[in-house]
Design a protein around this motif. Structure first.
Motif, mmCIF file in Angstrom:
data_model
loop_
_atom_site.group_PDB
_atom_site.id
_atom_site.type_symbol
_atom_site.label_atom_id
_atom_site.label_comp_id
_atom_site.label_asym_id
_atom_site.label_seq_id
_atom_site.Cartn_x
_atom_site.Cartn_y
_atom_site.Cartn_z
ATOM 1 N N GLY A 187 0.909 -1.126 -0.102
ATOM 2 C CA GLY A 187 0.081 -0.051 -0.028
ATOM 3 C C GLY A 187 1.012 1.247 0.020
ATOM 4 O O GLY A 187 1.968 1.041 -0.040
ATOM 5 N N GLY A 188 0.171 2.437 0.039
ATOM 6 C CA GLY A 188 1.036 3.654 0.186
ATOM 7 C C GLY A 188 1.350 4.245 -1.103
ATOM 8 O O GLY A 188 2.378 5.012 -1.308
ATOM 9 N N GLY A 189 0.620 3.869 -2.079
ATOM 10 C CA GLY A 189 0.946 4.244 -3.491
ATOM 11 C C GLY A 189 0.420 5.702 -3.681
ATOM 12 O O GLY A 189 0.102 6.386 -2.800
ATOM 13 N N ARG A 190 0.331 6.012 -5.144
ATOM 14 C CA ARG A 190 -0.471 7.259 -5.512
ATOM 15 C C ARG A 190 -1.827 7.555 -5.064
ATOM 16 O O ARG A 190 -2.542 6.463 -4.751
ATOM 17 C CB ARG A 190 -0.463 7.314 -7.186
ATOM 18 N N GLY A 191 -1.893 8.866 -4.462
ATOM 19 C CA GLY A 191 -3.031 8.916 -3.919
ATOM 20 C C GLY A 191 -3.225 8.911 -2.321
ATOM 21 O O GLY A 191 -4.308 9.314 -1.645
ATOM 22 N N ALA A 192 -1.993 8.097 -1.738
ATOM 23 C CA ALA A 192 -2.396 7.705 -0.360
ATOM 24 C C ALA A 192 -1.573 8.745 0.556
ATOM 25 O O ALA A 192 -0.566 9.415 -0.074
ATOM 26 C CB ALA A 192 -1.675 6.181 -0.030
ATOM 27 N N PHE A 193 -1.794 8.779 1.677
ATOM 28 C CA PHE A 193 -1.112 9.819 2.752
ATOM 29 C C PHE A 193 -0.154 9.172 3.428
ATOM 30 O O PHE A 193 0.823 9.627 3.639
ATOM 31 C CB PHE A 193 -2.328 10.506 3.537
ATOM 32 N N ILE A 194 -0.658 8.021 4.258
ATOM 33 C CA ILE A 194 0.136 7.599 5.287
ATOM 34 C C ILE A 194 1.475 7.037 4.695
ATOM 35 O O ILE A 194 2.362 6.720 5.609
ATOM 36 C CB ILE A 194 -0.597 6.481 6.179
ATOM 37 N N GLY A 195 1.402 6.309 3.400
ATOM 38 C CA GLY A 195 2.479 5.672 3.021
ATOM 39 C C GLY A 195 3.778 6.447 2.897
ATOM 40 O O GLY A 195 4.863 6.005 3.374
ATOM 41 N N GLN A 246 -9.352 8.898 0.840
ATOM 42 C CA GLN A 246 -8.981 8.744 2.182
ATOM 43 C C GLN A 246 -10.512 8.941 2.984
ATOM 44 O O GLN A 246 -10.609 8.183 3.983
ATOM 45 C CB GLN A 246 -8.103 9.841 2.793
ATOM 46 N N ALA A 247 -11.313 9.765 2.700
ATOM 47 C CA ALA A 247 -12.759 9.832 3.349
ATOM 48 C C ALA A 247 -13.406 8.553 2.954
ATOM 49 O O ALA A 247 -14.269 8.175 3.658
ATOM 50 C CB ALA A 247 -13.238 11.023 2.907
ATOM 51 N N GLN A 248 -13.494 8.156 1.511
ATOM 52 C CA GLN A 248 -14.462 7.245 1.000
ATOM 53 C C GLN A 248 -14.185 5.800 1.889
ATOM 54 O O GLN A 248 -15.040 5.155 2.423
ATOM 55 C CB GLN A 248 -14.343 6.948 -0.384
ATOM 56 N N TRP A 249 -12.866 5.612 2.178
ATOM 57 C CA TRP A 249 -12.569 4.018 2.776
ATOM 58 C C TRP A 249 -12.933 4.204 4.016
ATOM 59 O O TRP A 249 -13.606 3.163 4.726
ATOM 60 C CB TRP A 249 -11.293 3.494 2.459
ATOM 61 N N ARG A 250 -12.877 5.316 4.856
ATOM 62 C CA ARG A 250 -12.943 5.597 6.398
ATOM 63 C C ARG A 250 -14.488 5.635 6.530
ATOM 64 O O ARG A 250 -14.990 5.493 7.640
ATOM 65 C CB ARG A 250 -12.147 6.776 6.656
ATOM 66 N N MET A 251 -15.297 5.935 5.530
ATOM 67 C CA MET A 251 -16.728 5.985 5.845
ATOM 68 C C MET A 251 -17.419 4.612 5.277
ATOM 69 O O MET A 251 -18.543 4.934 5.272
ATOM 70 C CB MET A 251 -17.095 7.160 5.257
ATOM 71 N N ASP A 252 -16.602 3.808 5.037
ATOM 72 C CA ASP A 252 -17.358 2.655 4.499
ATOM 73 C C ASP A 252 -17.089 1.274 5.534
ATOM 74 O O ASP A 252 -15.875 1.019 5.944
ATOM 75 C CB ASP A 252 -16.739 2.029 3.200
#
Length: 386
Positions: free
Chosen positions: A10-18, A182-188
């Protein structure tokens, strides 16, 4: 010590925490990124690896390919550990496979999306003997460790009351989810697990309470809420009881307009009150009755700090250290444990037991709220509510 050779999942394009993990590992100085499978989409995984300069022959399209290829390499070349920086529901599969392949694991909180997955991870760690670290970053700040030293060391008396809050505003409007990955997966709930804000940041607040006090949250009474149209909590508050008899309040919200990342804690003991705020992390204020306030400052040159804390700081007082450096302290400590060079005392990172306590906290909060904000026991030992 020789750096720990690690691969990232994980942690690729569009990710924050990677990027945070990679930067922290570099600051720690005892880790070296040598491989990765940076996305669940093969093309994106390879493109993301190219972005950060992974060698082509170790830039994998999936974590299963990475494990298969890495274990075929000579022992002194293959990865020794993996950093898992995926959404919660994708913690357990690669973590279990990594340990089965002989690799240690560092991963984000919470441990998994469900208690069943968390227990499966724990059972695999026990069977394989592999090490696991969870990145509860805020417990790695030097002034947080100083607060723990004062309380657990018996310097300010027993804990009477704790007040902790972690408030943000990035989901304050329905439109904030939009195209925000980041919002979409945290709200699923399928990807995040049964709790939203309480799973994402409430677990940080709970871990901070338990780390500083040296006690577990034994029971909780929680009310979780959400904006209309959402299916998982974005706001909530709870009362809790500590195993040592103290009482506390906990607020976790991602809809408090105007708050960026306001994690703050106050611990009131027999002889003093201790106050720390993440947005001003290099100061710990100690207040006593009928006496001047004490303000303790971080800094590698602050000779009044315990030796162990000075070793965790990289710059002189007045040169702010913060989130990335605290994150690096976790990587440094975990790397020392992998190499068998850790010092006596607390681990320096959240352990599997801490992570299971966090999972039990989530389940207890959800159960309490669903039952109308009743008191519920928190049971990390059995992995179920009594």
């Amino acid at each position: 010590m020789n750096p720990i050779r690690y691969g990232m999942i994980g942690g690729g394009r569009g990710a924050f925490i990677g990027g945070v993990h990679r930067t922290a590992a570099a600051i720690a100085g005892n880790w070296q990124l040598v491989a990765g499978a940076l996305s669940s989409t093969p093309d994106k995984a390879r493109a993301s690896g190219e972005d950060i300069g992974l060698p082509a022959n170790r830039n994998y399209s999936s974590w299963s390919e990475m494990f298969e290829r890495e274990i075929s390499l000579p022992v002194n070349e293959r990865i020794e550990a993996v950093a898992i920086v995926t959404p919660n529901h994708m913690h357990a599969p690669p973590a279990i496979a990594a340990m089965e392949a002989g690799f240690d694991v560092i991963l984000d909180k919470p441990l998994a999306a469900t208690m069943a997955d968390a227990i499966a991870i724990a059972e695999t760690a026990d069977r394989t003997g592999r090490l696991i670290a969870i990145t509860h970053t805020y417990a790695a700040y030097p002034m947080v460790k100083l607060a723990r030293d004062m309380i657990v060391g018996g310097k300010v008396g027993a804990v009477r009351r704790v007040a902790v809050k972690y408030t943000q505003d990035w989901l304050a409007h329905i439109s904030d989810a939009g195209e925000n990955k980041q919002a979409q997966w945290r709200m699923d709930p399928v990807q995040a697990g049964p709790a939203g804000a309480f799973g994402d940041i409430g677990t940080h607040a709970a871990n901070l309470v338990e780390f500083i006090t040296g006690e577990r949250i034994a029971s909780i009474c929680a009310e979780l809420t959400m904006l209309p149209g959402r299916v998982i909590d974005d706001d909530g508050a709870a009362l809790f009881r500590l195993s040592g008899g103290g009482r506390g309040t906990l607020i976790a919200s991602q809809v408090c307009v105007g708050d960026m990342n306001d994690l703050a804690i106050a611990i009131y003991c027999d002889d003093a009150g201790l106050h720390w705020r993440q947005e001003d992390p290099n100061r710990l204020t100690v207040k006593r009755r009928a006496r001047p306030d004490e303000i303790w400052h971080a800094g590698a040159d602050r000779t009044y700090l315990p030796v162990g804390l000075s070793a965790l700081q990289r710059t002189p007082g007045g040169h702010p250290e913060g989130y990335l450096e605290a994150f690096a302290n976790i990587y440094r400590a975990f790397g020392q444990h992998i190499r068998g060079a850790a010092q006596a005392g607390e681990a320096g990172y959240a352990t599997l037991a801490d992570a299971l306590a966090g999972m039990a906290f989530i389940d207890a909060c959800v159960a309490s709220s669903e039952r109308g904000a009743v008191w519920v026991d928190v049971d990390p030992g059995e992995g179920a509510l009594r």
